[in-house]
Scaffold this motif. Sequence first.
Motif, PDB file in Angstrom:
ATOM      1  N   UNK A  51       0.850  -1.200   0.000  1.00  0.00           N
ATOM      2  CA  UNK A  51       0.000   0.000   0.000  1.00  0.00           C
ATOM      3  C   UNK A  51       0.881   1.243   0.000  1.00  0.00           C
ATOM      4  N   UNK A  52       0.509   2.213  -0.826  1.00  0.00           N
ATOM      5  CA  UNK A  52       1.235   3.478  -0.924  1.00  0.00           C
ATOM      6  C   UNK A  52       0.366   4.556  -0.287  1.00  0.00           C
ATOM      7  N   UNK A  53       0.972   5.401   0.535  1.00  0.00           N
ATOM      8  CA  UNK A  53       0.255   6.497   1.180  1.00  0.00           C
ATOM      9  C   UNK A  53       0.796   7.800   0.598  1.00  0.00           C
ATOM     10  N   UNK A  54      -0.133   8.670   0.225  1.00  0.00           N
ATOM     11  CA  UNK A  54       0.225   9.951  -0.368  1.00  0.00           C
ATOM     12  C   UNK A  54      -0.227  11.095   0.521  1.00  0.00           C
ATOM     13  N   UNK A  55       0.591  12.120   0.607  1.00  0.00           N
ATOM     14  CA  UNK A  55       0.214  13.383   1.236  1.00  0.00           C
ATOM     15  C   UNK A  55      -0.215  14.317   0.108  1.00  0.00           C
ATOM     16  N   UNK A  56      -1.386  14.936   0.278  1.00  0.00           N
ATOM     17  CA  UNK A  56      -1.921  15.809  -0.765  1.00  0.00           C
ATOM     18  C   UNK A  56      -1.573  17.263  -0.474  1.00  0.00           C
ATOM     19  N   UNK A  57      -0.752  17.847  -1.315  1.00  0.00           N
ATOM     20  CA  UNK A  57      -0.439  19.271  -1.240  1.00  0.00           C
ATOM     21  C   UNK A  57      -1.594  20.013  -1.897  1.00  0.00           C
ATOM     22  N   UNK A  58      -2.042  21.076  -1.273  1.00  0.00           N
ATOM     23  CA  UNK A  58      -3.216  21.808  -1.750  1.00  0.00           C
ATOM     24  C   UNK A  58      -2.772  23.098  -2.432  1.00  0.00           C
ATOM     25  N   UNK A  59      -2.997  23.169  -3.749  1.00  0.00           N
ATOM     26  CA  UNK A  59      -2.740  24.406  -4.494  1.00  0.00           C
ATOM     27  C   UNK A  59      -3.958  25.322  -4.442  1.00  0.00           C
ATOM     28  N   UNK A  60      -5.149  24.733  -4.373  1.00  0.00           N
ATOM     29  CA  UNK A  60      -6.377  25.511  -4.232  1.00  0.00           C
ATOM     30  C   UNK A  60      -7.425  24.660  -3.530  1.00  0.00           C
ATOM     31  N   UNK A  61      -8.148  25.313  -2.614  1.00  0.00           N
ATOM     32  CA  UNK A  61      -9.265  24.677  -1.911  1.00  0.00           C
ATOM     33  C   UNK A  61     -10.504  25.525  -2.146  1.00  0.00           C
ATOM     34  N   UNK A  62     -11.612  24.849  -2.424  1.00  0.00           N
ATOM     35  CA  UNK A  62     -12.895  25.522  -2.615  1.00  0.00           C
ATOM     36  C   UNK A  62     -13.930  24.753  -1.799  1.00  0.00           C
ATOM     37  N   UNK A  63     -14.772  25.487  -1.101  1.00  0.00           N
ATOM     38  CA  UNK A  63     -15.920  24.868  -0.456  1.00  0.00           C
ATOM     39  C   UNK A  63     -17.152  25.636  -0.900  1.00  0.00           C
ATOM     40  N   UNK A  64     -18.152  24.902  -1.394  1.00  0.00           N
ATOM     41  CA  UNK A  64     -19.398  25.527  -1.829  1.00  0.00           C
ATOM     42  C   UNK A  64     -20.484  25.141  -0.849  1.00  0.00           C
ATOM     43  N   UNK A  65     -21.105  26.160  -0.267  1.00  0.00           N
ATOM     44  CA  UNK A  65     -22.249  25.962   0.621  1.00  0.00           C
ATOM     45  C   UNK A  65     -23.512  26.235  -0.183  1.00  0.00           C
ATOM     46  N   UNK A  66     -24.513  25.385  -0.008  1.00  0.00           N
ATOM     47  CA  UNK A  66     -25.779  25.517  -0.729  1.00  0.00           C
ATOM     48  C   UNK A  66     -26.891  25.851   0.243  1.00  0.00           C
TER      49      UNK A  66
END
Length: 171
Positions: free
Chosen positions: A130-145
């Motif tokens: 199993x390979x584990x990856x760390x996700x680097x965030x270049x952009x984050x968006x959250x949409x509230x409805x």
Amino acid sequence: MSRGAAIVARVPGIWRDLELGAPEIARLGMDRINAARVALLGTLRADASPRISPVEPYVVAGQLLVGAMAWSRKAADLLRDPRYVLHSAVTGPDSGEGELKLHGSAAEAGHDLRSATATAWWTSFPPGKAVVFSLRIDQAVFIEWDTGHGMMTIHRWSPGRGYCQTSRTYP
């Protein structure tokens, strides 16, 4: 620590940076991740066509981690081309559930991160399986409805531009 994890630790854009720079996105996003425990990860195949796969995200030591079986196409995609997009699960078209959308690059996590959570599925597999990856965030968006008022609120964050919020009516 693997070379990939060391790179991620020096580069802005880990989950902790999101928590500090846009705590509202981090809180809302973690609520969505925890509600479903599954998110959709988009990667690029060798021919550059998109692939989408379910993953179980975990936050460990301020980093967002996802795992993949070592033989999987998802792992091969990320090891070849680290670009990804992650989208929180949505259970229905009119549910009003918010949407977390992240994009950036993945790096293989070191042993310290890999073993830092006892609840992750990959802890029962050796690193070669199993390979584990760390996700680097270049952009984050959250949409509230706000389905009752036909209003959507868009929260955006990136390490370089910081946080902003806009609202508009829909459809």
